[in-house]
Design a protein around this motif. Sequence first.
Motif, PDB file in Angstrom:
ATOM      1  N   GLY A   1      -6.676  -1.779 -12.175  1.00  0.00           N
ATOM      2  CA  GLY A   1      -5.992  -1.019 -11.147  1.00  0.00           C
ATOM      3  C   GLY A   1      -5.892   0.437 -11.566  1.00  0.00           C
ATOM      4  O   GLY A   1      -6.650   0.904 -12.417  1.00  0.00           O
ATOM      5  N   THR A   2      -4.931   1.176 -10.998  1.00  0.00           N
ATOM      6  CA  THR A   2      -4.781   2.582 -11.331  1.00  0.00           C
ATOM      7  C   THR A   2      -4.458   2.780 -12.806  1.00  0.00           C
ATOM      8  O   THR A   2      -5.060   3.621 -13.471  1.00  0.00           O
TER       9      THR A   2
ATOM     10  N   GLY B   1      -4.568  -3.422  -7.760  1.00  0.00           N
ATOM     11  CA  GLY B   1      -4.521  -2.231  -6.929  1.00  0.00           C
ATOM     12  C   GLY B   1      -3.816  -1.086  -7.627  1.00  0.00           C
ATOM     13  O   GLY B   1      -3.891  -0.960  -8.852  1.00  0.00           O
ATOM     14  N   GLY B   2      -3.115  -0.248  -6.838  1.00  0.00           N
ATOM     15  CA  GLY B   2      -2.410   0.875  -7.432  1.00  0.00           C
ATOM     16  C   GLY B   2      -1.212   0.416  -8.239  1.00  0.00           C
ATOM     17  O   GLY B   2      -1.193   0.532  -9.466  1.00  0.00           O
TER      18      GLY B   2
ATOM     19  N   ASP C   1     -12.375   6.090  -4.198  1.00  0.00           N
ATOM     20  CA  ASP C   1     -11.350   6.910  -3.569  1.00  0.00           C
ATOM     21  C   ASP C   1     -11.831   7.435  -2.227  1.00  0.00           C
ATOM     22  O   ASP C   1     -11.261   7.124  -1.180  1.00  0.00           O
TER      23      ASP C   1
ATOM     24  N   GLY D   1      -6.806  -2.425  -2.600  1.00  0.00           N
ATOM     25  CA  GLY D   1      -6.913  -0.978  -2.544  1.00  0.00           C
ATOM     26  C   GLY D   1      -5.718  -0.347  -3.234  1.00  0.00           C
ATOM     27  O   GLY D   1      -4.994  -1.013  -3.985  1.00  0.00           O
ATOM     28  N   GLN D   2      -5.479   0.926  -2.947  1.00  0.00           N
ATOM     29  CA  GLN D   2      -4.360   1.606  -3.584  1.00  0.00           C
ATOM     30  C   GLN D   2      -3.027   0.975  -3.196  1.00  0.00           C
ATOM     31  O   GLN D   2      -2.209   0.655  -4.058  1.00  0.00           O
ATOM     32  N   ASN D   3      -2.798   0.775  -1.899  1.00  0.00           N
ATOM     33  CA  ASN D   3      -1.529   0.232  -1.429  1.00  0.00           C
ATOM     34  C   ASN D   3      -1.708  -0.883  -0.403  1.00  0.00           C
ATOM     35  O   ASN D   3      -0.816  -1.115   0.418  1.00  0.00           O
TER      36      ASN D   3
ATOM     37  N   LYS E   1       3.079  -5.278   0.830  1.00  0.00           N
ATOM     38  CA  LYS E   1       1.763  -5.480   0.214  1.00  0.00           C
ATOM     39  C   LYS E   1       1.677  -6.741  -0.636  1.00  0.00           C
ATOM     40  O   LYS E   1       0.592  -7.128  -1.069  1.00  0.00           O
TER      41      LYS E   1
ATOM     42  N   TYR F   1      -9.785   3.118  -1.828  1.00  0.00           N
ATOM     43  CA  TYR F   1      -8.465   3.715  -1.982  1.00  0.00           C
ATOM     44  C   TYR F   1      -7.628   3.533  -0.721  1.00  0.00           C
ATOM     45  O   TYR F   1      -6.547   2.948  -0.759  1.00  0.00           O
ATOM     46  N   ARG F   2      -8.134   4.031   0.418  1.00  0.00           N
ATOM     47  CA  ARG F   2      -7.439   3.856   1.695  1.00  0.00           C
ATOM     48  C   ARG F   2      -8.417   3.428   2.788  1.00  0.00           C
ATOM     49  O   ARG F   2      -8.172   3.678   3.965  1.00  0.00           O
TER      50      ARG F   2
END
Length: 211
Positions: free
Chosen positions: A17-18, A56-57, A172, A95-97, A79, A135-136
């Motif tokens: 993840g991040t 993810g993030g 991203d 993904g990120q969120n 989420k 990412y989004r």
Amino acid sequence: KAWGSAASGCAETISAGTAHVCAIESDGTLNCWGLDNEGQANPVSYTNVYTQIASGGLHTCAIRENGIVECWGDQSDDKLYPPNEDAIYLQISAGQNFTCGLLEDGSISCWGNDDYNQITNAPTSSGWTQVNAGYRHACAIDTFGFATCWGDNSSNQASATLDRFYQISGGDNHTCGLTSESTVVCWGSNANGQAPATADETPMQMIVANI
């Protein structure tokens, strides 16, 4: 096992993840390490058996051996809660969120933050073979190999080419796919050379990437 330290056993699947990483070890159990400020590196269970992991993030989701998805970490934007808790998933990608998953009937389900319509614009049909969350934005491949993307398209990262793919991976603000001829095609931002306009014509093996 204890969260916060790298896997010491034989890991078979890994997802970064991040700022955290989770791995499925040879016995199907999980081990996570790295940043854990929202509990993203502290799995629901260290004894359950899992078949797939997606970091993810600030959240993580995994598929248990019975096909049920479990998520942990940051609870905002729902989420951690798939729309149907009893649904059987074949594949997931975080993904990120947000997270997207491929259900056993070939349909796609996404949940989490929807600031770029990455949830509401997900395909409603069946006949999909893979889904990947950037990412989004997210992309999916249908049974014919064609890709459909949705969500943030500010850098054209959700504007898939008309090639036939058997794997796709979003970052991203760019996306790359591995075509049926085993060549790489990318689209989206090329600010750092990550998505050159010309496809790499060098044949490649399937790559497994978790963004």
